[in-house]
Design a protein around this motif. Structure first.
Motif, short mmCIF file in Angstrom:
data_model
loop_
_atom_site.label_atom_id
_atom_site.label_comp_id
_atom_site.label_asym_id
_atom_site.label_seq_id
_atom_site.Cartn_x
_atom_site.Cartn_y
_atom_site.Cartn_z
N TRP A 50 -22.19 68.77 -61.90
CA TRP A 50 -23.26 67.96 -62.48
C TRP A 50 -23.12 67.86 -64.00
O TRP A 50 -24.10 67.96 -64.74
CB TRP A 50 -24.63 68.53 -62.10
CG TRP A 50 -24.94 68.44 -60.65
CD1 TRP A 50 -24.42 69.23 -59.66
CD2 TRP A 50 -25.82 67.51 -60.01
NE1 TRP A 50 -24.93 68.86 -58.45
CE2 TRP A 50 -25.79 67.81 -58.62
CE3 TRP A 50 -26.64 66.48 -60.47
CZ2 TRP A 50 -26.53 67.09 -57.71
CZ3 TRP A 50 -27.39 65.77 -59.55
CH2 TRP A 50 -27.33 66.07 -58.18
N HIS A 109 -22.10 70.22 -53.59
CA HIS A 109 -22.77 69.77 -54.80
C HIS A 109 -23.84 70.75 -55.29
O HIS A 109 -24.43 70.53 -56.35
CB HIS A 109 -23.42 68.40 -54.57
CG HIS A 109 -22.47 67.26 -54.62
ND1 HIS A 109 -21.58 66.99 -53.59
CD2 HIS A 109 -22.23 66.31 -55.58
CE1 HIS A 109 -20.86 65.93 -53.91
NE2 HIS A 109 -21.22 65.51 -55.09
N LYS A 144 -25.16 63.90 -64.77
CA LYS A 144 -26.17 63.96 -63.72
C LYS A 144 -26.35 62.63 -63.01
O LYS A 144 -26.64 62.60 -61.80
CB LYS A 144 -27.49 64.43 -64.32
CG LYS A 144 -27.45 65.85 -64.84
CD LYS A 144 -28.81 66.30 -65.35
CE LYS A 144 -28.75 67.74 -65.85
NZ LYS A 144 -30.06 68.21 -66.35
N LEU A 185 -24.33 61.92 -54.46
CA LEU A 185 -25.13 62.62 -53.45
C LEU A 185 -26.12 61.68 -52.78
O LEU A 185 -26.37 61.78 -51.57
CB LEU A 185 -25.88 63.79 -54.12
CG LEU A 185 -26.62 64.74 -53.19
CD1 LEU A 185 -25.67 65.36 -52.17
CD2 LEU A 185 -27.32 65.83 -53.99
N VAL A 199 -18.23 66.11 -61.30
CA VAL A 199 -19.24 65.64 -60.36
C VAL A 199 -19.88 66.81 -59.63
O VAL A 199 -21.11 66.89 -59.49
CB VAL A 199 -18.61 64.65 -59.35
CG1 VAL A 199 -19.61 64.30 -58.25
CG2 VAL A 199 -18.17 63.38 -60.07
N LEU A 200 -19.06 67.76 -59.15
CA LEU A 200 -19.59 68.90 -58.39
C LEU A 200 -20.45 69.81 -59.25
O LEU A 200 -21.39 70.44 -58.74
CB LEU A 200 -18.43 69.69 -57.77
CG LEU A 200 -17.61 68.96 -56.71
CD1 LEU A 200 -16.47 69.84 -56.22
CD2 LEU A 200 -18.49 68.53 -55.54
N SER A 204 -13.59 65.19 -60.47
CA SER A 204 -14.25 65.74 -59.28
C SER A 204 -15.01 67.01 -59.61
O SER A 204 -16.12 67.24 -59.10
CB SER A 204 -13.21 66.02 -58.19
OG SER A 204 -12.23 66.94 -58.65
N PHE A 252 -21.07 68.52 -47.56
CA PHE A 252 -21.07 67.71 -48.79
C PHE A 252 -22.17 68.16 -49.73
O PHE A 252 -21.96 68.29 -50.95
CB PHE A 252 -21.23 66.24 -48.42
CG PHE A 252 -20.91 65.29 -49.54
CD1 PHE A 252 -19.61 64.91 -49.79
CD2 PHE A 252 -21.92 64.79 -50.35
CE1 PHE A 252 -19.31 64.04 -50.82
CE2 PHE A 252 -21.64 63.92 -51.39
CZ PHE A 252 -20.32 63.54 -51.62
N VAL A 253 -23.36 68.39 -49.19
CA VAL A 253 -24.47 68.86 -50.02
C VAL A 253 -24.18 70.25 -50.59
O VAL A 253 -24.46 70.53 -51.76
CB VAL A 253 -25.77 68.85 -49.21
CG1 VAL A 253 -26.91 69.50 -50.00
CG2 VAL A 253 -26.17 67.43 -48.82
N SER A 302 -23.36 62.30 -60.47
CA SER A 302 -23.50 63.27 -59.39
C SER A 302 -24.66 62.89 -58.47
O SER A 302 -24.54 62.97 -57.25
CB SER A 302 -23.72 64.67 -59.97
OG SER A 302 -22.62 65.07 -60.76
#
Length: 245
Positions: free
Chosen positions: A73, A197, A76, A83, A70-71, A67, A193-194, A79
């Protein structure tokens, strides 16, 4: 150490966290005003200049697992796919005016028809989709624990008689309510959520600049709060429990 895995560690409350931030900033200002630093003081000050007293890399604070990758990146493609999927769901509900229940029903209908074609027309063995009991129990335990912790914190705020903490919590809830009037639930979830990220990877790249900016803002807030406390809050008596014979 504060983590960002969805909950605060045991023994750390929002009040303690805010006090630690203010204490750290006050110590920093006091050392700057003293006019001189020793080598040890500079090294210690450099450690505590990080936001919330952070000493571990942001990747470890986010859990250090997939996780966090992913956050931040690290991959890429993954991720961007996550998104992109979230953006597609948001577009379906917001721009195309799809409702959640019809969308789920149509999706289940397609799955059932696909299973029928696979099993009876193609003569194959369709995959069996099952959620394990362990996964469901883990989800229920995690969600239930977080709900109970939030309810316990709110009950503590309402019963302790701390005007400062009560004002902070009520102000935060009112702010969230105002934001909720500007956009609906799905938009709020998508914005969060955005942000999850974008903000961690930006902070990891520009952590020193962000830390200095945050401490400058906290310094101004500390000065304003000191003036407010001296003129208003210090004159408000704290609630005390009544003793009965």
């Amino acid at each position: 150490m504060l983590t960002l895995t969805g909950a605060m560690p045991e023994g750390i409350t929002p009040e303690n966290l805010m006090n630690n931030i203010m204490d750290t900033f006050s110590d920093k200002i006091h050392k700057q005003n003293s006019g001189s630093f020793s080598v040890e003081e500079k090294s210690v000050g450099a450690q505590f200049n990080k936001l919330f007293g952070r000493q571990k890399p942001i990747h470890n604070i986010l859990g250090g697992g997939k996780s966090a990758d992913v956050l931040l990146w690290r991959n890429k493609k993954i991720s961007a796919s996550v998104l992109g999927a979230a953006t597609a769901v948001w577009v379906l509900f917001e721009w195309l005016d799809y409702n959640f229940l019809p969308l789920v029903c149509f999706g289940l209908t397609i799955c059932i028809i696909g299973q029928f074609i696979w099993a009876h027309l193609l003569g194959g063995s369709p995959p069996r989709l099952v959620l394990s009991d362990e996964l469901l129990e883990r989800i229920a335990t995690t969600v239930g624990g977080e709900v109970n912790r939030a309810l316990g914190f709110l009950q503590s705020v309402g019963s302790r008689g701390d005007i400062k903490q009560l004002a902070i919590v009520c102000g935060s809830l009112i702010t969230a309510a105002i934001i909720g009037t500007w956009c609906n639930f799905w938009t709020v979830i998508y914005i969060g959520f955005v942000a999850a990220h974008i903000l961690p990877v930006v902070y990891e790249k520009y952590d020193d600049q962000i830390d200095n900016a945050v401490y400058n803002v906290l310094g101004k807030l500390q000065n304003n709060y000191s003036k407010l406390d001296a003129s208003v809050l210090s004159r408000i008596p704290k609630a005390t429990g009544k003793k009965y014979a």
